[in-house]
Design a protein around this motif. Structure first.
Motif, mmCIF file in Angstrom:
data_model
loop_
_atom_site.group_PDB
_atom_site.id
_atom_site.type_symbol
_atom_site.label_atom_id
_atom_site.label_comp_id
_atom_site.label_asym_id
_atom_site.label_seq_id
_atom_site.Cartn_x
_atom_site.Cartn_y
_atom_site.Cartn_z
ATOM 1 N N ASN A 80 54.438 44.475 9.239
ATOM 2 C CA ASN A 80 54.569 43.595 8.066
ATOM 3 C C ASN A 80 55.622 42.514 8.302
ATOM 4 N N ARG A 81 56.717 42.914 8.955
ATOM 5 C CA ARG A 81 57.795 41.954 9.267
ATOM 6 C C ARG A 81 57.257 40.882 10.221
ATOM 7 N N LEU A 82 56.477 41.316 11.208
ATOM 8 C CA LEU A 82 55.895 40.364 12.169
ATOM 9 C C LEU A 82 54.995 39.356 11.444
ATOM 10 N N LEU A 83 54.197 39.856 10.509
ATOM 11 C CA LEU A 83 53.288 38.951 9.778
ATOM 12 C C LEU A 83 54.082 37.945 8.940
ATOM 13 N N GLU A 84 55.137 38.431 8.295
ATOM 14 C CA GLU A 84 55.986 37.521 7.494
ATOM 15 C C GLU A 84 56.587 36.436 8.375
ATOM 16 N N LEU A 85 57.156 36.874 9.515
ATOM 17 C CA LEU A 85 57.806 35.916 10.423
ATOM 18 C C LEU A 85 56.787 34.947 11.026
ATOM 19 N N GLY A 126 57.028 35.892 21.394
ATOM 20 C CA GLY A 126 58.383 35.359 21.198
ATOM 21 C C GLY A 126 59.014 35.926 19.938
ATOM 22 N N ILE A 127 58.257 35.997 18.876
ATOM 23 C CA ILE A 127 58.776 36.557 17.615
ATOM 24 C C ILE A 127 59.091 38.044 17.807
ATOM 25 N N ILE A 128 58.168 38.756 18.453
ATOM 26 C CA ILE A 128 58.362 40.205 18.665
ATOM 27 C C ILE A 128 59.641 40.470 19.458
ATOM 28 N N LEU A 129 59.823 39.683 20.525
ATOM 29 C CA LEU A 129 61.010 39.876 21.376
ATOM 30 C C LEU A 129 62.299 39.513 20.637
ATOM 31 N N LYS A 130 62.260 38.347 19.990
ATOM 32 C CA LYS A 130 63.462 37.858 19.316
ATOM 33 C C LYS A 130 63.951 38.838 18.251
#
Lengths: 101, 302
Positions: free
Chosen positions: B173-178, B143-147
């Motif tokens: 890195n952005r994915l890990l932060e989110l 969900g995070i990746i898609l959004k």
């Protein structure tokens, strides 16, 4: 939501001490509330997740893990004592833990 | 009682006495260090656990992990403990293939080196890697990746709330932060620069397939090996060639592999390798089973 009493407090402490003694292969006498989970005991974050699962089953709670994750940003856990305290908060407040300061 | 030999990918953390354990059993480990030195052109005979060259160099880490795994499985089989099934976690596939006699020891070394070199060529000039997210489900991560339209993807599902992610460094890195702000309990980058199990490595399939066809003689396995990608039971050379070529860029599901082994009646899992990473992951599986990392194998040998 569970009202905390001395029995629950003792159970939580015992489960956490037993868990780390077994998983980290250290004598239980070597663990104190000040023991650092990663630096002193060689623990890891998967252990934290495993413990949450143990306690949610034990106290029949339905917890959204994300609320604990968000809470842990404000209240990071480094020691066994802090972990016991957080676990008691989870048992007492459930998903409402996110609303605590 | 059915027994599975399970093989970890790369060692990130040693228990500390792996070398002593293997040396006490026989001189197989030392022989394999010698063979690996010859096959790779790198000095593995001087290996010791604290040497940073063997902790930080990705290729050396892979090879030394393979040596530990093959040495322990050899010892177990020589002492009469035979597997009913084999499973390799990620790059643990090579040691599983060796144990099933699908490949020779030095063929495994050559496969590891070739896979590494082809992967490096595919990502030349790119910053990439892998990360770990604990506390979110697969659906929540996707969900995070898609959004946020991130060029990152799930590399492995270890348990319902434990995943590895892979891709270019910046979106990773952005994915890990989110993920952390969404409520993950823990996120971290792994000490690897290669984005294993990422679609950006799809271009490796052709060249790696050609290398295998030209240089490696795959044989039928003595024991069934479970695919980490689609959980099929593999025994034929064709199965293994497909698995090898897809393993670099295909996402894997260790949780599903473990569940299949439990359904097949496996009660004892022997972690053939250094460290105890697979035992740690197995905590989240329910069932009547035991996982023995290397430092507990003595119990089985007695």
């Amino acid at each position: 939501m569970t009202k905390l009493n001395d029995k629950i407090k003792t159970e939580v402490r015992e489960v956490i001490y037993d868990f780390f003694a077994e998983e980290c292969e250290v004598e239980i006498d070597e663990i104190t509330d000040d023991s650092k989970i990663i630096a002193d005991l060689g623990g890891d974050s998967l252990m934290f997740l495993a413990l949450i699962e143990i306690f949610t089953k034990k106290y029949d709670q339905e917890i959204d893990l994300k609320t604990i994750g968000k809470y842990s940003i404000k209240h990071p856990v480094e020691t066994i004592g802090e972990l016991i305290e957080m676990q008691l908060q989870i048992i007492e407040h459930g998903n409402n833990i996110i609303n605590l300061d | 009682m059915k027994v599975a030999f399970i093989f970890p990918a790369f060692v990130s953390e040693y228990i500390g006495n792996e070398v002593q354990i293997l040396n006490a059993l026989s001189n197989k480990f030392q022989e394999n260090l010698k063979k690996a030195s010859v096959a790779s052109g790198v000095d593995f005979e001087s290996f010791h656990l604290e040497d940073s060259a063997f902790k930080e160099d990705e290729l050396r880490v892979q090879i030394i992990s393979y040596i530990f795994s093959c040495s322990l499985s050899d010892e177990l089989i020589a002492k009469g403990i035979k597997p009913d099934i084999l499973a390799g976690y990620s790059m643990g596939l090579y040691a599983a293939l060796y144990t099933g006699s699908v490949i020779e020891f030095d063929e495994g070394i050559r496969l590891i080196i070739q896979a590494f070199n082809i992967s490096q060529s595919a990502i030349q000039g790119m910053d990439s890697g892998m990360g770990s997210i604990i506390g979110l489900t697969k659906e929540e991560i996707n969900g995070i990746i898609l959004k946020h339209k991130l060029e990152a993807e799930i590399a492995n599902t270890s348990s319902a709330h434990s995943h590895l992610v892979t891709g270019r460094s910046e979106p990773l890195n952005r994915l890990l932060e989110l993920a952390r702000t969404t409520g993950a309990l823990h996120v971290s980058m792994l000490n690897v620069n290669t984005p294993y199990h990422a679609s950006m490595l799809k271009s490796t399939s052709g060249p790696f397939n050609e290398f295998i066809t030209a240089h490696i003689r795959l044989r039928k396995s003595k024991y069934p090996i479970i695919s980490s990608i689609d959980q099929r039971l593999m025994e034929s050379p064709e199965d293994f060639q497909k698995e090898l070529t897809e393993n670099l860029s295909g996402s894997i599901n260790w949780m599903a592999s473990f569940e299949i082994m439990l359904q097949l009646g496996v009660k004892q899992f022997i972690e053939c390798g250094a460290g105890n990473s697979l035992k740690k992951i197995s905590r989240f599986q329910s069932g009547d089973f035991k996982v023995y990392p290397m430092n507990k194998v003595e119990k089985l040998l007695k």
